[in-house]
Design an enzyme around this catalytic site. Structure first.
Site, PDB file in Angstrom:
ATOM      1  N   HIS A  53       0.820  -1.220   0.000  1.00 16.57           N
ATOM      2  CA  HIS A  53       0.000   0.000   0.000  1.00 16.57           C
ATOM      3  C   HIS A  53       0.851   1.266   0.000  1.00 16.57           C
ATOM      4  O   HIS A  53       0.336   2.359  -0.215  1.00 16.57           O
ATOM      5  CB  HIS A  53      -0.924  -0.001   1.225  1.00 16.57           C
ATOM      6  CG  HIS A  53      -2.015  -1.019   1.131  1.00 16.57           C
ATOM      7  ND1 HIS A  53      -3.314  -0.698   0.848  1.00 16.57           N
ATOM      8  CD2 HIS A  53      -1.990  -2.374   1.251  1.00 16.57           C
ATOM      9  CE1 HIS A  53      -4.059  -1.794   0.815  1.00 16.57           C
ATOM     10  NE2 HIS A  53      -3.268  -2.832   1.062  1.00 16.57           N
ATOM     11  N   ASP A 100       3.306   9.552  -0.647  1.00 21.03           N
ATOM     12  CA  ASP A 100       2.146   8.762  -0.206  1.00 21.03           C
ATOM     13  C   ASP A 100       1.857   7.671  -1.235  1.00 21.03           C
ATOM     14  O   ASP A 100       1.826   7.959  -2.439  1.00 21.03           O
ATOM     15  CB  ASP A 100       0.930   9.687  -0.062  1.00 21.03           C
ATOM     16  CG  ASP A 100      -0.026   9.237   1.036  1.00 21.03           C
ATOM     17  OD1 ASP A 100      -0.039   8.032   1.340  1.00 21.03           O
ATOM     18  OD2 ASP A 100      -0.744  10.085   1.574  1.00 21.03           O
TER      19      ASP A 100
HETATM   20  O1  LIG Z   1      -2.544   0.728  10.853  1.00 22.37           O
HETATM   21  P1  LIG Z   1      -1.956   2.065  11.213  1.00 22.37           P
HETATM   22  O2  LIG Z   1      -0.520   1.972  11.655  1.00 22.37           O
HETATM   23  O3  LIG Z   1      -2.829   2.809  12.201  1.00 22.37           O
HETATM   24  O4  LIG Z   1      -1.954   2.973   9.875  1.00 22.37           O
HETATM   25  C1  LIG Z   1      -3.085   3.122   9.001  1.00 22.37           C
HETATM   26  C2  LIG Z   1      -2.795   2.624   7.588  1.00 22.37           C
HETATM   27  O5  LIG Z   1      -1.850   3.521   6.990  1.00 22.37           O
HETATM   28  C3  LIG Z   1      -1.255   3.163   5.719  1.00 22.37           C
HETATM   29  O6  LIG Z   1      -2.071   3.434   4.579  1.00 22.37           O
HETATM   30  C4  LIG Z   1      -1.663   3.204   3.225  1.00 22.37           C
HETATM   31  O7  LIG Z   1      -2.684   2.558   2.518  1.00 22.37           O
HETATM   32  C5  LIG Z   1      -3.668   3.391   1.895  1.00 22.37           C
HETATM   33  C6  LIG Z   1      -4.644   2.478   1.160  1.00 22.37           C
HETATM   34  O8  LIG Z   1      -3.960   1.718   0.176  1.00 22.37           O
HETATM   35  C7  LIG Z   1      -2.990   4.349   0.910  1.00 22.37           C
HETATM   36  O9  LIG Z   1      -3.969   5.194   0.295  1.00 22.37           O
HETATM   37  C8  LIG Z   1      -2.002   5.211   1.690  1.00 22.37           C
HETATM   38  O10 LIG Z   1      -1.294   6.050   0.768  1.00 22.37           O
HETATM   39  C9  LIG Z   1      -0.996   4.333   2.463  1.00 22.37           C
HETATM   40  O11 LIG Z   1      -0.222   5.173   3.331  1.00 22.37           O
HETATM   41  C10 LIG Z   1      -0.771   1.736   5.775  1.00 22.37           C
HETATM   42  O12 LIG Z   1      -0.188   1.353   4.541  1.00 22.37           O
HETATM   43  C11 LIG Z   1      -1.839   0.763   6.257  1.00 22.37           C
HETATM   44  O13 LIG Z   1      -1.294  -0.554   6.351  1.00 22.37           O
HETATM   45  C12 LIG Z   1      -2.253   1.204   7.648  1.00 22.37           C
HETATM   46  O14 LIG Z   1      -3.257   0.334   8.168  1.00 22.37           O
HETATM   47  O1  LIG Z   2     -10.203  11.378  11.168  1.00 23.06           O
HETATM   48  C1  LIG Z   2     -10.127  10.630  10.168  1.00 23.06           C
HETATM   49  C2  LIG Z   2      -9.012  10.611   9.295  1.00 23.06           C
HETATM   50  C3  LIG Z   2      -9.018   9.755   8.211  1.00 23.06           C
HETATM   51  N1  LIG Z   2     -10.059   8.922   7.986  1.00 23.06           N
HETATM   52  C4  LIG Z   2     -10.087   8.002   6.812  1.00 23.06           C
HETATM   53  O2  LIG Z   2      -8.866   7.255   6.787  1.00 23.06           O
HETATM   54  C5  LIG Z   2      -8.508   6.943   5.444  1.00 23.06           C
HETATM   55  C6  LIG Z   2      -7.080   7.396   5.192  1.00 23.06           C
HETATM   56  O3  LIG Z   2      -6.605   6.792   4.010  1.00 23.06           O
HETATM   57  P1  LIG Z   2      -5.448   7.439   3.144  1.00 23.06           P
HETATM   58  O4  LIG Z   2      -5.195   6.525   2.023  1.00 23.06           O
HETATM   59  O5  LIG Z   2      -5.778   8.839   2.754  1.00 23.06           O
HETATM   60  O6  LIG Z   2      -4.180   7.547   4.116  1.00 23.06           O
HETATM   61  P2  LIG Z   2      -3.499   6.491   5.141  1.00 23.06           P
HETATM   62  O7  LIG Z   2      -3.966   6.890   6.507  1.00 23.06           O
HETATM   63  O8  LIG Z   2      -3.996   5.145   4.757  1.00 23.06           O
HETATM   64  O9  LIG Z   2      -2.035   6.705   4.979  1.00 23.06           O
HETATM   65  C7  LIG Z   2      -9.514   7.669   4.554  1.00 23.06           C
HETATM   66  O10 LIG Z   2     -10.490   6.728   4.147  1.00 23.06           O
HETATM   67  C8  LIG Z   2     -10.123   8.716   5.477  1.00 23.06           C
HETATM   68  O11 LIG Z   2     -11.441   9.108   5.143  1.00 23.06           O
HETATM   69  C9  LIG Z   2     -11.160   8.916   8.825  1.00 23.06           C
HETATM   70  O12 LIG Z   2     -12.129   8.173   8.625  1.00 23.06           O
HETATM   71  N2  LIG Z   2     -11.161   9.775   9.896  1.00 23.06           N
END
Ligand SMILES: O=P(O)(O)OC[C@H]1O[C@H](O[C@H]2O[C@H](CO)[C@@H](O)[C@H](O)[C@H]2O)[C@H](O)[C@@H](O)[C@@H]1O
Ligand SMILES: O=c1ccn([C@@H]2O[C@H](COP(=O)(O)OP(=O)(O)O)[C@@H](O)[C@H]2O)c(=O)[nH]1
Length: 474
Positions: free
Chosen positions: A159, A366
């Site tokens: 991701h 990202d």
């Molecule tokens: O599980 P956490 O440590 O709380 O973090 C939340 C998630 O963050 C990351 O998100 C990534 O995946 C998104 C969907 O593909 C993508 O849009 C974003 O650019 C990435 O940063 C992480 O990769 C997830 O595994 C985490 O669960």
């Molecule tokens: O206060 C918050 C902040 C983020 N999000 C959700 O968390 C996801 C974040 O995904 P993104 O790919 O933008 O970034 P990541 O956190 O996975 O790096 C999106 O669906 C947002 O709508 C949410 O529900 N509440």
């Protein structure tokens, strides 16, 4: 059709607060339902158990999906999640080698937890299952399963970005990681840039043979690499956004209408470019004085990975910057920057997105960034807001109707904000329509279907090497 088994660090267990897997959940839920699938991962809980004892699996079934979760003990949570996943791989893969805190003990903990999770999953695997593993916490997971005799097809989706060799080689255990990744049958990436970087790393480290387009042989394994940009369900976002407003937001709507509104929302993470963005907003107020007192920037940034030092440092930095900017440009009746260190319910967030004029999404790096896509899908088609988007997000490849900016250039971002705040309705509608077309074509269902179609089309390892035993049946 063979059953789907999904493995991810976080899983969306129904009715559990610490389990949220965000956009991922929507993407794979349908695929799991279609095959009465199994979703396996960390429960999000820390258990009291220490040392050699193994955690017990918690298994629940809901709406045709089986959820199998396991807690981590404090030591495993520290080494596998906080240290190796989030203080080594996460910064390195986002090009922040300066923030990498590598310790051999964390590497060993990371591999040990992958082995442990593989051992716990193995008895649940049936011979014809296909396995789909997600993200950087689980790079060694296929290797861990292969070691204990699992020969099922195993796919992986990353991701986050994959770094080029100059950065990847800085990781002390880079070669081991790469070799382990070659145990997957299909490796999916968010962008062609990420896929290319992976292949280039392999090419530099080991003899690499291309046996067919995007099909490679390295370290004695044959595997495929492909690009699958993750997305959203635009119609469901639209529904969330246009539903009735809760009383609190209805009140806020009146307040918002006194100004032009810029919104940003993400986990509080140094990859999201928050301090740089605050400076760009300051540059807007400085160089475009016509907006002073008439623009309001709301930044939602819930705490994330709060046990990791770099995240605590960032939080303190932001709190200081907000005070400084509001002190300088605020007045007795206006506050230019609202900073909310709080998590917002996603349904509420989509309504807020719809009420704003500009979505400001400027990460320094990202993998995809689903918020950028959600911001567009949440807009009113007759009067849409404008997306200002960093060129360093995976989303920038598809969201070409956005104002694309370099987040390191505060003057460029300020100029884009000015352009967005003053853009006429016709241009806004045209940009919105261009992006909605792409979101409808490449939605989250398309992402899951294309990935799984490709994985199912691959031969089973068992059919290549008849000497290897199939996975154990329960
Ligand atoms: O599980 P956490 O440590 O709380 O973090 C939340 C998630 O963050 C990351 O998100 C990534 O995946 C998104 C969907 O593909 C993508 O849009 C974003 O650019 C990435 O940063 C992480 O990769 C997830 O595994 C985490 O669960
Ligand atoms: O206060 C918050 C902040 C983020 N999000 C959700 O968390 C996801 C974040 O995904 P993104 O790919 O933008 O970034 P990541 O956190 O996975 O790096 C999106 O669906 C947002 O709508 C949410 O529900 N509440």
């Amino acid at each position: 059709m063979s059953r789907l088994v999904v493995v991810s660090n976080r899983i969306a267990i129904p009715n559990k607060s610490k389990s949220s897997a965000g956009g991922l959940a929507v993407g794979i839920m349908d695929a799991l339902k279609n095959t009465s699938g199994l979703w396996f991962g960390w429960s999000g809980e820390i258990s009291e158990i220490s040392g050699e004892e193994e955690e017990e699996l918690d298994i629940v079934e809901k709406d045709g999906i089986t959820y199998a979760t396991v807690p981590l003990n404090q030591n495993d949570y520290d080494l596998y999640y906080c240290q190796f996943s989030n203080a080594v791989i996460w910064p390195a893969f986002h090009y922040r080698i300066d923030l990498v805190d590598f310790q051999r003990e964390a590497w060993e903990g990371y591999c040990r937890v992958n082995d442990l999770l593989a051992r716990q999953l193995q008895p649940l695997i049936k011979p014809d299952d296909i396995l789909w593993i997600h993200d950087y916490h689980l790079l060694p997971f296929a290797a861990a399963l292969r070691k204990i005799g699992v020969t099922n097809r195993i796919g992986f989706f990353l991701h986050i970005p994959f770094p080029t060799p100059e950065v990847f080689n800085a990781l002390p255990t880079h070669k081991e990681l790469l070799e382990m990744m070659c145990e997957y049958d299909l490796l999916g990436f968010q962008t062609e840039t990420d896929r290319n970087a992976f292949v280039e790393n392999l090419d530099q480290l080991t003899p690499l043979e291309d046996v067919a387009p995007n099909t490679h042989r390295a370290f004695g394994h044959t595997f495929k690499t492909e690009v699958y940009p993750i997305s959203i369900a635009p119609d469901s976002i639209k529904q969330m956004a246009e539903g009735p407003l809760p009383p609190k937001i209805d009140m806020m709507k009146r307040e918002l209408s006194n100004a032009k509104n810029i919104i940003s929302c993400e986990r509080l993470d140094y990859t999201k470019g928050l301090p740089e963005r605050f400076l760009a907003f300051e540059a807007l107020l400085e160089h475009y004085p016509q907006h002073r007192g008439k623009v309001r920037y709301s930044q939602i940034a819930p705490t994330s990975r709060g046990d990791v030092q770099a995240y605590q440092d960032l939080r303190h930095q932001l709190e200081m910057e907000v005070g400084r900017i509001n002190g300088k440009y605020g007045s007795l009746n206006s506050t230019p920057l609202y900073y909310l260190n709080q998590h917002f319910d996603r349904r509420l967030l989509m309504k807020i997105f719809r009420l704003t004029d500009v979505g400001l999404v400027t990460p320094l790096r990202d993998g995809m960034n689903l918020v950028a896509k959600e911001y567009i899908a949440a807009q009113d088609p007759e009067d849409p807001g404008v997306l200002v988007l960093s060129r360093f997000t995976g989303a920038a490849n598809e969201m070409t109707g956005a104002l694309i900016v370099n987040p390191y250039d505060r003057d460029e971002v300020a100029a884009a904000l000015d352009q967005a705040l003053t853009m006429g309705r016709e241009e806004r509608i045209s940009r919105y329509n261009e992006m909605m077309k792409i979101l409808r074509e490449n939605d989250i269902a398309h992402w899951g279907e294309t990935y799984l179609k490709d994985l199912r089309a691959l031969p089973e390892r068992g059919s290549e090497k008849s000497s290897t035993a199939k996975a154990a049946t329960p």
